[in-house]
Structures are given as C-alpha cells and as structure tokens.
Design a protein around this motif. Structure first.
Motif, PDB file in Angstrom:
ATOM      1  N   THR A  83       0.856  -1.309  -0.025  1.00 30.54           N
ATOM      2  CA  THR A  83      -0.073   0.066  -0.089  1.00 30.54           C
ATOM      3  C   THR A  83       0.640   1.126   0.050  1.00 30.54           C
ATOM      4  OG1 THR A  83      -1.948  -1.180   1.061  1.00 30.54           O
ATOM      5  CG2 THR A  83      -1.727   1.189   1.323  1.00 30.54           C
ATOM      6  N   GLU A  84       1.991   1.326   0.885  1.00 31.55           N
ATOM      7  CA  GLU A  84       2.777   2.479   0.845  1.00 31.55           C
ATOM      8  C   GLU A  84       3.470   2.589  -0.450  1.00 31.55           C
ATOM      9  OE1 GLU A  84       6.457   4.672   3.634  1.00 31.55           O
ATOM     10  OE2 GLU A  84       5.212   2.899   4.377  1.00 31.55           O
ATOM     11  N   ALA A  87       1.316   4.073  -3.135  1.00 30.59           N
ATOM     12  CA  ALA A  87       1.122   5.459  -2.748  1.00 30.59           C
ATOM     13  C   ALA A  87       2.081   6.366  -3.291  1.00 30.59           C
ATOM     14  CB  ALA A  87       0.917   5.482  -1.445  1.00 30.59           C
ATOM     15  N   GLN A  88       3.606   5.815  -3.122  1.00 32.26           N
ATOM     16  CA  GLN A  88       4.589   6.508  -3.649  1.00 32.26           C
ATOM     17  C   GLN A  88       4.669   6.488  -5.302  1.00 32.26           C
ATOM     18  OE1 GLN A  88       7.001   8.167  -2.092  1.00 32.26           O
ATOM     19  NE2 GLN A  88       5.910   8.113  -0.215  1.00 32.26           N
ATOM     20  N   SER A  90       2.150   6.046  -7.268  1.00 28.19           N
ATOM     21  CA  SER A  90       1.105   6.915  -7.820  1.00 28.19           C
ATOM     22  C   SER A  90       1.106   8.453  -8.243  1.00 28.19           C
ATOM     23  CB  SER A  90      -0.305   7.127  -6.669  1.00 28.19           C
ATOM     24  OG  SER A  90       0.004   7.689  -5.610  1.00 28.19           O
TER      25      SER A  90
END
Length: 324
Positions: A83-84, A87-88, A90
């Motif tokens: 997930t992290e 997010a990066q 994206s």
C-alpha cells in the motif's frame, strides 16, 4: 535416575500449552517481514518498476531507490508495504497495482538452546513453539542445571510485540523494542504452569543455567564435581564422592573456599561430624573439599582446578533443526 525423571517430565509437559490453531508458518508474527527476508516488489504491467532485495540493518528496503523516500518494512505485512509503495508510485504512475511478497525466509534469525541440556542446538522456527518443546528436542535438562532458564531476546529479530507491530505499521521503528532477559524457574515448568511455558521466537537465546561447582578430591573413592545447590553439606558431598577411600583420612578434611577476594582454609574431622561433635557445614559454590591421604603431606594451598563446564551460547556451528 534424576536425569530420566527430568526428561520424562519435560516430555509430559512439552505440548501442554501449545495451541494447535497456531501451527502455520504465519503464526506468532511469521507473516511479517523480518531481517534476512528477500522481498519481491511487482508492479503489475510494468517491469521497469519491479524490484527484489533484502531489508537493510535500519529496517528499510536495501537499495530501493525508485521512490522519493525510503520504505520502512521491518515487522510490517506484505499488504502494508504494498500500500505504501503504491502510494509513492501513484505520483508517477496512474493507479499502480503493487504486489509485495516475501520470497525467501531461510535467512531469518534462528533460536539457540544451550547450557545444561544434553544436545545444544539451533532451531529455525516456522510455527509457534514453547520452551518445553525445544528443551525436549535438545535432549532434556542435565543434572548440572541450576534450576533456572534464561531467555535473552535481542531487539527487532522477531515481530511478536504488539507495540512493535503498531509502530512498524505506521512506518516507524519502535524505540521501546529493547533487549529483554526473562528468567523461568524449572520447578514452575515441571508443575505445568502455563505462564512459565513461554513461546520462543527466532533470535532468542535460551540458556538452561548450570549450577556452580563444588569439588571433592583426595582420599575419596570417586573424586568428582558436584552442582552447588542449597542443602549440600560436607558429609553429603563426601558421601556423593563414594565416601572415604582406604587411603583417606577421615580426621583430616580441608575445605578451600574463596570468599570476599580471599582464600580460606577450613579444617574438619568427618569422624567428629558423624559423632555430632562438630557442625556439618553447608558448602558454597567453588568450594574444594580435600580429604587427606595417609602417607602423603597435607595440602596447604588450594589446588588449581579447571572449570570445564560449558555454558550455552549462540554458536553458529551447533546443529540446526527446523521446527515446522
């Protein structure tokens, strides 16, 4: 007889508190990322942003430079890390789908069991396991045990602590995750106390502590080293060494004792002790009981005796056993 009894009791209690619901490799935090793991980052539909590597000593992906900031992964789940990373990514990719997998767990820290056990060993733990089970697998406790088991747990080598997991899930390293020492009483284990039969994790060093020695030498039938325990008196120590030999002089018994940085020389007569004319003193650790021998001069100074007792240690040469 005592050795056999200890082994039987440990076999009896070895499986007692083990929860069969936690037998999978994902029990006790094993589904979280540990030091030594090989991590695979797969961005669906893009080879350019895929990555594979290990965790560095600070708990981040080692050499993962495809995003602006480092990704902390120690004790986090695969989905949390994915997930992290997504997010990066994206910021440069449209709706990236990231899959993070632990592809190799064979370099995770192993547990060590040593000290007063028959066969000191290393264990690669892949399911929930308790201290009694490991002691049984190490051959059981020997007669030299002092009555206590020391468990040393280094920081960050296992992810069982709720506080550590909570901190890791937020991308931080827990400052409260310090080395810990736990003392377990063997008597509590043998009595079936569930609170004493704790879980052992990868990286733990379990040492069944050995009792300090008492030496009986000179004119006895079987010179030996005894484990210093409460209640061992001079007469009992001589009896344990087979009693006075034909060459021994029961009236000339010397106890060499180290106390407060000095050497004491205490003289006794076993005959007077047996006749209740003299107190039967309690011996202390590292006492040397020397029964004089007829026709030989009485020893005036304490002998030099090498203590060859082996204490448990994290020896990488010990046999490795996989617990799965």
């Amino acid at each position: 007889m005592k050795q056999a009894l200890l082994t039987i009791l440990f076999v009896t209690f070895a499986g007692y508190p083990i929860d069969v619901r936690t037998q999978s490799i994902k029990a006790a935090g094993q589904d979280r990322i540990h030091f030594g793991d090989v991590i695979d980052v797969d961005v669906v539909g893009s080879f350019e942003f895929d990555w594979r590597g290990r965790v560095n000593p600070e708990g981040f992906l080692d050499g993962f430079d495809k995003v602006d900031r480092q990704i902390f992964v120690l004790c986090r789940t695969e989905s949390e890390v994915a997930t992290e990373i997504a997010a990066q990514y994206s910021r440069i990719l449209r709706d990236p789908k990231v899959i993070v997998q632990i592809v190799d767990k064979t370099d995770r820290p192993v547990a060590y069991v040593g000290g007063a056990v028959k066969t000191p060993q290393r264990f690669r733990i892949q399911r929930r396991v308790t201290i009694t089970e490991l002691i049984v697998l190490a051959g059981g406790i020997t007669d030299t045990a002092s009555g206590e088991i020391n468990i040393f747990r280094p920081p960050d080598l296992s992810c069982e602590d709720d506080a550590v997991r909570a901190a890791s899930s937020s991308g931080n390293r827990s400052k409260s995750n310090e080395p810990r020492n736990t003392i377990i009483k063997i008597a509590d284990l043998l009595s079936g106390s569930p609170s004493s039969n704790v879980s052992i994790l990868g990286g733990d060093i379990v040492t069944v502590t050995q009792a300090m020695p008492i030496y009986v030498i000179g004119g006895v039938n079987n010179p030996l080293s005894l484990s210093a325990r409460a209640g061992i008196t001079l007469s009992r120590a001589i009896a344990a060494a087979g009693g006075i030999s034909k060459e021994g002089d029961a009236n000339e018994v010397t106890v060499f004792r180290r106390e407060a940085g000095t050497s004491l020389v205490l003289n006794f007569s076993l005959a007077e002790i047996e006749a209740k004319k003299t107190d039967d003193i309690a011996l202390k650790p590292y006492d040397v009981v020397d029964v004089s021998q007829k026709g030989r001069p009485k020893r005036r100074f304490p002998p030099v005796i090498e203590n060859a007792a082996a204490f448990g240690s994290a020896d990488p040469k010990l046999p490795l056993r996989i617990i799965d």
